[in-house]
Design a protein around this motif. Structure first.
Motif, short mmCIF file in Angstrom:
data_model
loop_
_atom_site.label_atom_id
_atom_site.label_comp_id
_atom_site.label_asym_id
_atom_site.label_seq_id
_atom_site.Cartn_x
_atom_site.Cartn_y
_atom_site.Cartn_z
N GLN A 1 0.85 -1.20 0.00
CA GLN A 1 0.00 0.00 0.00
C GLN A 1 0.88 1.25 0.00
N LEU A 2 0.72 2.03 -1.04
CA LEU A 2 1.47 3.28 -1.13
C LEU A 2 0.49 4.44 -1.03
N SER A 3 0.89 5.44 -0.27
CA SER A 3 0.00 6.59 -0.12
C SER A 3 0.80 7.87 -0.28
N GLN A 4 0.41 8.67 -1.27
CA GLN A 4 1.03 9.98 -1.52
C GLN A 4 2.56 9.90 -1.52
N ASP B 1 -0.43 6.87 -5.24
CA ASP B 1 -1.34 6.08 -4.39
C ASP B 1 -1.56 4.75 -5.12
N ASP C 1 -2.39 0.32 -4.54
CA ASP C 1 -2.69 -0.84 -3.69
C ASP C 1 -2.45 -2.09 -4.54
N GLY D 1 5.33 10.61 2.07
CA GLY D 1 4.35 9.56 1.81
C GLY D 1 4.62 8.32 2.63
N THR D 2 3.71 7.36 2.55
CA THR D 2 3.87 6.13 3.32
C THR D 2 3.95 4.92 2.38
N ASP E 1 6.11 -0.67 7.74
CA ASP E 1 6.38 0.62 7.12
C ASP E 1 7.85 0.69 6.72
#
Lengths: 290, 266
Positions: A4-7, A23, A25, A57-58, A65
């Protein structure tokens, strides 16, 4: 393992924006990452492998993480990585090279390690060449050594970056088949600019262009992006000037062109069934700045 | 760490070029140092004392072979990146510092093996020719204290130096450094030669093994030389200090190399 990648962004020194707010998934199974050279695929792969830190981002891989030291270490224990620019020690044999990497991956128990190396050499069809020095290996054989080293720790996530570039057609097919077999319970992330590789192995994919995610979904959805946009034009004159010519075949005294264009590129143009490559090109045309 | 040590040792020890270069250098050493290499007394007349003979043998052996040692190590650390192996190693869960130490220990041990062979081989020849088996017993502590600490420092320097410059440039500078910082007389120009930072092991030779005892020579400050504050009078304590300085320098250089790599990783 779910990714999962976010920003997610990555900006290199000098202000080069390699990734811009991604972003994404990625579910378990085989997943394709398409994009032209310089789209940011390798940067993304290197971040997932814990080799690069994102600017912001995450990034969560199976709950860990990778932007933290602990998370990165946890991921690397269950990660197999075949980089685009894979190198080997030419004076070691395949068996010795794999033994070296296995030790680095923490496979300390000797009998188990040797058994695992023997199994993998058979999986990649290098058993009979295992005790030859790597400097005598062909490009395809080295890629197979690369995939064997990536599998040593039985990874839950396998990242392969441009694995078939430079391989002959037979080796490419062999490699693709191997990757498909490996994606069972694990996630295999295949990064490539060769559309055919994704078409033959992946059900789901994402497309990167200039650091941005421009598509994520299943293969059929990307193919449908080219619905009513693919044409064949048979002519003895010049190539159609509208749209993008994706194939040109001699046909009688003229040529038969395959064209991706939103409107018929020629009065004589006939509609054709789209392929994944057509869908990819239609997407890229749409994503390109006007 | 053990993996890197084992395989770096293996890869370096079976490099034909290493043995060829050492062979040529050894031939040059014997040719240029004859007859001192035969008598092992460097003109002091102490060649019949097995302890002093081994100390002189160490000095003579290091004088030229240390250059080969440094030059052969110069591409070993950077080649992982050149070959493209570094990426998969960095993606493993192995501790990077442990890997660096393992590589350092393995590749330095392999590159030092011909030096050990030359030194202990000469000890065996001496023991047979002079009929003094105690030379073999002296050879072990002399190697461990007068040669190994210097090699530890030089090994770290030669591995890490090419992180900052091309290996060829480093090799040229390393040869220049060896002559300037270790071999020239201290009063020729400002130099690290004959100081506590020189890698030749003279402080051990004079401080632990009484090399100057026969002529009443005191090793330490040179008349009219710059940097004499770095040349204390040799004693057992200073010899131990020299060994500590060599090991500390090696550790410091390796730590800097690791920090340099960590900075460039991200």
């Amino acid at each position: 393992m779910r990714i999962q990648l976010s920003q997610l962004t990555k900006t290199y020194k000098g202000g080069v924006h390699a990734l811009k707010g991604i972003d994404l998934d990625v579910p378990t199974g085989m997943y394709g990452l398409l994009g032209s050279n310089g789209a940011g695929k390798t940067t993304l792969m290197r971040i997932l492998a814990g080799l690069l830190r994102p600017t912001s981002g995450t990034v969560r891989l199976g709950g860990d993480d990778v932007t933290t030291k602990e998370g990165r270490l946890a991921v690397q224990r269950t990660l197999g990585y075949l980089p685009q620019d894979l190198g080997v020690y030419p004076d070691l044999t395949a068996r010795q090279f794999l033994d070296y990497i296995a030790l680095l991956k923490g496979l300390d128990e000797r009998p188990g390690r040797r058994r695992r190396i023997g199994e993998l050499l058979e999986v990649v069809a290098l058993g009979e060449h295992a005790d030859r020095r790597l400097k005598g290996y062909s490009g395809g054989m080295l890629r197979r050594v690369g995939i064997a080293q990536a599998l040593l720790n039985d990874p839950r996530l396998l990242i392969v970056d441009e694995p078939t570039t430079g391989l002959d057609p037979e080796e490419r097919i062999r490699f693709r088949t191997l990757l498909s077999h490996l994606a069972g319970e694990r996630t295999v992330l295949l990064s490539t600019h060769i559309v055919e590789d994704v078409a033959q192995t992946c059900r789901y994919l994402a497309v990167l262009a200039k650091g941005r995610l421009v598509f994520q979904g299943d293969v059929g959805e990307l193919v449908s992006r080219a619905d009513r946009q693919v044409w064949t034009v048979t002519t003895s004159g010049a190539a159609p000037s509208t749209g993008r010519v994706v194939a040109a075949l001699p046909h009688g005294s003229g040529m038969r062109y395959r064209v991706v264009a939103p409107v018929p590129p020629d009065p004589m143009a006939r509609p054709a069934e789209p392929t994944l490559e057509d869908g990819y090109l239609a997407l890229m045309e749409a994503a390109a700045p006007v | 760490m053990i993996a890197a040590l084992r395989y770096e040792f293996l890869m370096q020890i079976r490099r034909p070029v290493m043995w060829i270069v050492y062979g040529l250098a050894f031939a040059a050493l014997v040719a240029t140092m004859w007859p001192a290499y035969r008598t092992l007394d460097l003109g002091s007349g102490g060649g019949h004392d097995p302890k002093l003979a081994m100390v002189v043998s160490a000095k003579v052996t290091m004088s030229l072979l240390a250059i080969v040692y440094g030059c052969l190590l110069a591409d070993r650390l950077i080649r992982d990146r050149r070959l493209g192996v570094a990426t998969i190693m960095d993606a493993s869960s192995a501790n990077p510092l442990g890997r660096l130490i393992g590589k350092y220990a393995g590749v330095c041990a392999a590159t030092a093996a011909p030096i050990a062979l030359a030194f202990f081989g000469r000890a065996v020849v001496y023991a047979i020719a002079e009929g003094k088996a105690e030379a073999l017993a002296w050879s072990v502590p002399v190697f461990a204290t007068a040669i190994l600490p210097g090699l530890a420092f030089l090994g770290a320097l030669a591995l890490a130096g090419p992180l900052l410059m091309p290996p060829l440039v480093f090799r040229v500078l390393f040869v220049a450094y060896w002559f300037w910082g270790n071999l020239i007389p201290a009063d020729m120009m400002p130099t690290l030669s004959h100081t506590i930072f020189a890698a030749t092991g003279d402080y051990v030779a004079y401080g632990l093994f009484d090399r100057g005892s026969e002529g009443g020579f005191v090793y330490g400050p040179w008349p009219d030389a710059a940097l004499n504050f770095l040349r204390p009078v040799a004693s057992p304590a200073v010899a131990v200090l020299w060994m500590g300085v060599m090991v500390a320098l090696a550790a410091g250089i390796l730590l800097l190399a690791r920090l340099h790599a960590a900075r460039s990783e991200h």
